[in-house]
Scaffold this motif. Structure first.
Motif, short mmCIF file in Angstrom:
data_model
loop_
_atom_site.label_atom_id
_atom_site.label_comp_id
_atom_site.label_asym_id
_atom_site.label_seq_id
_atom_site.Cartn_x
_atom_site.Cartn_y
_atom_site.Cartn_z
N CYS B 313 0.45 31.36 -29.61
CA CYS B 313 0.04 31.68 -27.89
C CYS B 313 1.30 30.74 -28.29
CB CYS B 313 -1.02 30.06 -28.32
SG CYS B 313 -0.80 29.74 -26.33
N ALA B 314 2.15 31.29 -26.49
CA ALA B 314 3.69 30.75 -26.51
C ALA B 314 3.92 29.45 -25.77
CB ALA B 314 4.78 32.04 -26.06
N CYS B 315 2.62 28.88 -25.03
CA CYS B 315 2.39 28.16 -24.13
C CYS B 315 3.58 27.23 -24.73
CB CYS B 315 1.77 27.34 -24.33
SG CYS B 315 0.28 27.88 -23.20
N CYS B 328 4.83 36.59 -23.40
CA CYS B 328 4.17 36.14 -24.60
C CYS B 328 3.44 37.60 -24.69
CB CYS B 328 3.05 35.23 -24.07
SG CYS B 328 1.86 34.65 -25.47
N LEU B 330 0.88 37.72 -26.16
CA LEU B 330 -0.80 37.72 -25.63
C LEU B 330 -1.10 37.46 -24.54
CD1 LEU B 330 -1.72 35.27 -28.97
CD2 LEU B 330 -1.54 37.62 -28.48
N PHE B 331 -0.12 37.74 -23.61
CA PHE B 331 -0.39 37.51 -22.17
C PHE B 331 -0.92 39.08 -21.56
CE2 PHE B 331 0.89 38.89 -17.70
CZ PHE B 331 0.98 37.38 -17.01
N CYS B 335 -5.56 37.51 -24.25
CA CYS B 335 -5.38 36.74 -23.40
C CYS B 335 -5.81 36.45 -21.88
CB CYS B 335 -4.03 35.26 -23.45
SG CYS B 335 -4.08 33.65 -22.55
N GLY B 342 -4.98 30.06 -24.20
CA GLY B 342 -4.05 28.74 -24.23
C GLY B 342 -4.48 28.15 -23.44
N MET B 345 -3.74 29.47 -19.34
CA MET B 345 -3.71 30.69 -18.85
C MET B 345 -5.13 30.62 -18.07
SD MET B 345 -4.06 33.76 -18.32
CE MET B 345 -2.85 35.17 -18.98
N CYS B 352 0.65 30.65 -16.74
CA CYS B 352 0.33 32.31 -17.39
C CYS B 352 -0.45 32.18 -16.22
CB CYS B 352 -0.42 31.62 -18.80
SG CYS B 352 1.32 31.97 -19.81
S1 SF4 Z 1 -2.05 30.60 -22.33
FE1 SF4 Z 1 -1.86 32.93 -23.09
S2 SF4 Z 1 -0.38 34.42 -22.40
FE2 SF4 Z 1 0.49 31.80 -21.84
S3 SF4 Z 1 1.46 31.62 -23.63
FE3 SF4 Z 1 -0.92 31.00 -24.55
S4 SF4 Z 1 -1.13 32.98 -24.94
FE4 SF4 Z 1 0.21 33.50 -23.92
#
Ligand code: SF4
Lengths: 75, 360
Positions: B313-315, B328, B330-331, B335, B342, B345, B352
């Protein structure tokens, strides 16, 4: 989460006010806006009035936005 | 008295023209909107696509549930399961994943979780159910701190022995200070949160002027947001800095002195962790000694641990405005709002979630 919405005070009992929030009645603590009166709009967040709504300031800001929008060659 | 509408599309259109003219003579401008409610509104209005190419809007750390450490959620879940304690909190908190679970899952598994719209409601519940123990998870920025301070003082005045609080409030100005110090992000200007500012006023942002970062306190209607962007872009074009208040109908320059006084009576500033960002000096609050008896951590001997973000997760980078959510990996793949990895989202105000809904 910092969403806060204006509501109009309908009645006051101690530090609690009954308010009209676009047609719905809600109850708010008004201890942080001690000079609020019936008929005033207050900004409510999580059951507490954060501040009074100032109509005069609102009109002035709107006038400022209009003035800035109409500046033909300025930024 | 009447409410004035700030939604005139004609004025907004002309202000956008003004933004284009002012920005035509500048380099890249990166404006951070700090507040999650602004993020949602900017997405809903499709504002990013209306701005000139060199004006970028990035979302900041302004979603309180997103920056609440996962360990808080784990602790709340443990309390709600089998310790006989009713955990009460705002609706925004329940779906956010902790490190092991969310409060929503905990409730499905029989945990006692109660959603309230106000901590005052939690106090009322405790008062009418003296045989049960209640813990309120207090998250939120300066907007939310006064009502929690009020709940704390009411609990003490009413001598409610079955009510206590886990305090996870975070403060906005120290976070901004940390973000502008990070030159990699390269923030040129801020849209400042209107309702945080209604409490604290303009004073605590004075350091932005010294740093040469222009900022506008902005309301939440379409014209407010466009007007705020117009203010900072024209300041940048004219090489001015300073903090302007474009929301004086709600924000007094001195803030709300009654609320500030109450906050200072109940809390003291402490260093605190922003989930995904790390420790920020003096960015959190703790109960003063006088109110220690409503401190749930003391009452139940709880120590909140901080854990790593969910894998992949790149939150952290999203919350700092370093990347926009679709960068990110996973976006929108693993995710999504239905299967959030994360916190950004899942919260309705998370960056997100806003991108997923409006800007894909
Ligand atoms: S919430 Fe989901 S999309 Fe946003 S940074 Fe974290 S993993 Fe990536």
């Amino acid at each position: 989460m910092c969403l806060a919405v204006p509501a109009k005070i309908i009645s006051i009992e101690g530090t609690t006010a009954k308010c009209d929030m676009s047609g719905n009645t809600t109850v708010a603590d008004i201890s942080m806006v001690p000079d609020a009166e019936i008929g005033d709009y207050v900004i409510i967040h999580a059951g507490l009035a954060l501040q009074k709504y100032d109509e005069q300031e609102a009109l002035e800001t709107l006038a400022l936005f209009k003035e800035l929008a109409d500046k033909p060659d300025g930024p | 008295m009447n409410l004035v509408s700030f939604n005139d599309p004609q004025i907004a259109g002309k202000l956008l023209d003004g933004i284009r003219r002012a920005a035509s003579g500048t380099g890249t401008i990166k404006i951070m909107e700090v507040c999650g409610t602004h993020t949602m509104e900017i997405g809903r209005l499709g504002l990013r696509s209306l701005l000139p190419e060199n004006v970028e809007l990035v979302s900041g750390p302004g979603c309180p549930v997103c920056v609440t450490p996962g360990g808080v959620i784990d602790t709340a879940a443990e309390l709600a399961l089998g310790s006989g304690v009713v955990v009460s909190t705002f609706g925004d908190m329940v779906r956010v994943p902790g490190t092991r679970t969310s409060l929503e899952k905990t409730r499905t598994n029989g945990g006692a979780i109660q959603i309230v719209t106000s901590p005052l409601q939690a106090v009322a519940n405790a008062e009418s159910n003296p045989q049960k123990e209640f813990v309120f998870i207090a998250v939120g920025f300066e907007t939310t701190v006064p009502v929690v301070a009020r709940a704390v003082t009411m609990t003490c005045e009413k001598n409610l022995e079955n009510m206590s609080f886990i305090i996870c409030h975070r403060l906005v100005p120290p976070a901004l200070d940390t973000l502008i110090a990070d030159r990699d992000i390269g923030i040129s200007a801020f849209l400042l949160p209107g309702h945080v500012s209604a409490i604290i006023g303009t004073g605590p942002y004075a350091f932005l002027d010294k740093e040469g970062v222009p900022a506008a306190i902005t309301g939440f209607e379409s014209l407010d947001i466009v007007g705020g962007i117009h203010a900072v872009v024209t300041m940048l074009a004219g090489r001015h800095s300073g903090v302007v208040n474009r929301y004086p109908r709600v924000v007094k320059d001195s803030g709300n002195s009654h609320a500030m006084k109450l906050i200072d009576t109940v809390f003291r500033p402490v260093d605190a962790v922003f989930r995904g960002i790390g420790t920020i000096p003096q960015s959190g609050l703790a109960l003063r000694e006088k109110f220690a008896r409503v401190d749930a951590c003391r009452k139940y001997g709880i120590k909140i641990r901080e854990h790593a973000m969910p894998q992949g997760c790149a939150c952290g980078a999203v919350l700092k405005g370093k990347i926009i959510p679709d960068k990110c990996p996973l976006f929108a793949t693993s995710c999504t709002p239905d299967t959030p990895v994360g916190p950004c989202m899942v919260s309705s105000e998370g960056s997100c979630a806003a991108y997923y809904r409006y800007e894909r």
